[in-house]
Design an enzyme around this catalytic site. Structure first.
Site, PDB file in Angstrom:
ATOM      1  N   CYS A  21       0.897  -1.156  -0.103  1.00 43.78           N
ATOM      2  CA  CYS A  21       0.003   0.034  -0.120  1.00 43.78           C
ATOM      3  C   CYS A  21       0.735   1.178  -0.034  1.00 43.78           C
ATOM      4  O   CYS A  21       0.287   2.429  -0.119  1.00 43.78           O
ATOM      5  CB  CYS A  21      -0.898  -0.017   1.061  1.00 43.78           C
ATOM      6  SG  CYS A  21      -2.000  -1.302   1.146  1.00 43.78           S
TER       7      CYS A  21
ATOM      8  N   HIS B 238     -11.883  12.594  -6.410  1.00 44.62           N
ATOM      9  CA  HIS B 238     -10.789  12.847  -7.549  1.00 44.62           C
ATOM     10  C   HIS B 238      -9.607  13.614  -7.130  1.00 44.62           C
ATOM     11  O   HIS B 238      -9.153  14.309  -8.254  1.00 44.62           O
ATOM     12  CB  HIS B 238     -11.740  13.186  -8.731  1.00 44.62           C
ATOM     13  CG  HIS B 238     -12.521  12.193  -9.394  1.00 44.62           C
ATOM     14  ND1 HIS B 238     -13.760  11.749  -8.867  1.00 44.62           N
ATOM     15  CD2 HIS B 238     -12.401  11.706 -10.681  1.00 44.62           C
ATOM     16  CE1 HIS B 238     -14.056  10.794  -9.793  1.00 44.62           C
ATOM     17  NE2 HIS B 238     -13.483  10.798 -10.691  1.00 44.62           N
TER      18      HIS B 238
ATOM     19  N   GLU C 107     -13.171   0.901   1.903  1.00 43.72           N
ATOM     20  CA  GLU C 107     -12.034   1.298   0.940  1.00 43.72           C
ATOM     21  C   GLU C 107     -12.286   0.306  -0.068  1.00 43.72           C
ATOM     22  O   GLU C 107     -11.734   0.478  -1.228  1.00 43.72           O
ATOM     23  CB  GLU C 107     -10.777   1.359   1.443  1.00 43.72           C
ATOM     24  CG  GLU C 107      -9.989   0.184   1.808  1.00 43.72           C
ATOM     25  CD  GLU C 107      -8.551   0.427   2.370  1.00 43.72           C
ATOM     26  OE1 GLU C 107      -8.205   1.167   2.567  1.00 43.72           O
ATOM     27  OE2 GLU C 107      -7.975  -0.752   2.157  1.00 43.72           O
TER      28      GLU C 107
HETATM   29 ZN   LIG Z   1      -5.208   1.966  -0.230  1.00 48.81          ZN
END
Ligand SMILES: [Zn+2]
Length: 144
Positions: free
Chosen positions: A22, A65, A135
């Site tokens: 990540c 965004h 997420e």
């Molecule tokens: Zn992530």
């Protein structure tokens, strides 16, 4: 009585400083669920769903965004220099200022983002009792 507003969300990129996978710049289509609590008023409403959605949309629009950067990280420094944002430390990036939002978090984890979202939303949605941030379809964090 509890009421829930779901189907909210935003798309954003981020990285987790020092994380083996990540740590790479990547994105999520985040989903948001908001729970409010109270006694129904004279209209029979704990809170107006429309008002909750509007308040949430205004906050989510700030991060939609964009690349989310941690403003309180001990592993990366974020500096605004004119039209650019310079990230240094364990990750080096130069990004356009308008594409970035620097958040008051140590790391842009789902957990820290959920706390940030809660603290922003509770200002406009006083009946708010819980924010859950997804997420992806398998991983979420709820606060408090
Ligand atoms: Zn992530």
């Amino acid at each position: 009585m509890l009421i829930t507003v779901s189907g909210l969300g935003f798309a954003a990129s981020h990285f987790l400083a020092g994380h083996p996978t990540c740590g790479r710049l990547h994105g999520h289509n985040y989903r948001v669920e908001i729970v409010c609590e109270g006694e129904p008023d004279d209209r029979g409403m704990v809170a107006d769903f429309h008002d909750i959605r509007a308040a949430a949309a205004a906050v989510l629009d700030e991060v939609d965004h964009r690349t989310l950067l941690p403003g309180k990280s001990s592993e990366v420094s974020v500096a605004v220099e004119g039209d650019e944002v310079h990230v240094t430390g364990c990750k080096s990036l130069v990004l356009p200022r308008e594409d970035v939002v620097v958040l008051p978090v140590r790391n842009t984890t789902c957990e820290e983002l959920a706390v940030w979202l809660h603290d922003r939303l509770v200002e406009d949605v006083p009946s708010l009792v819980n924010v859950r941030l997804w997420e992806n379809e398998r991983s979420s964090a709820a606060y408090p």
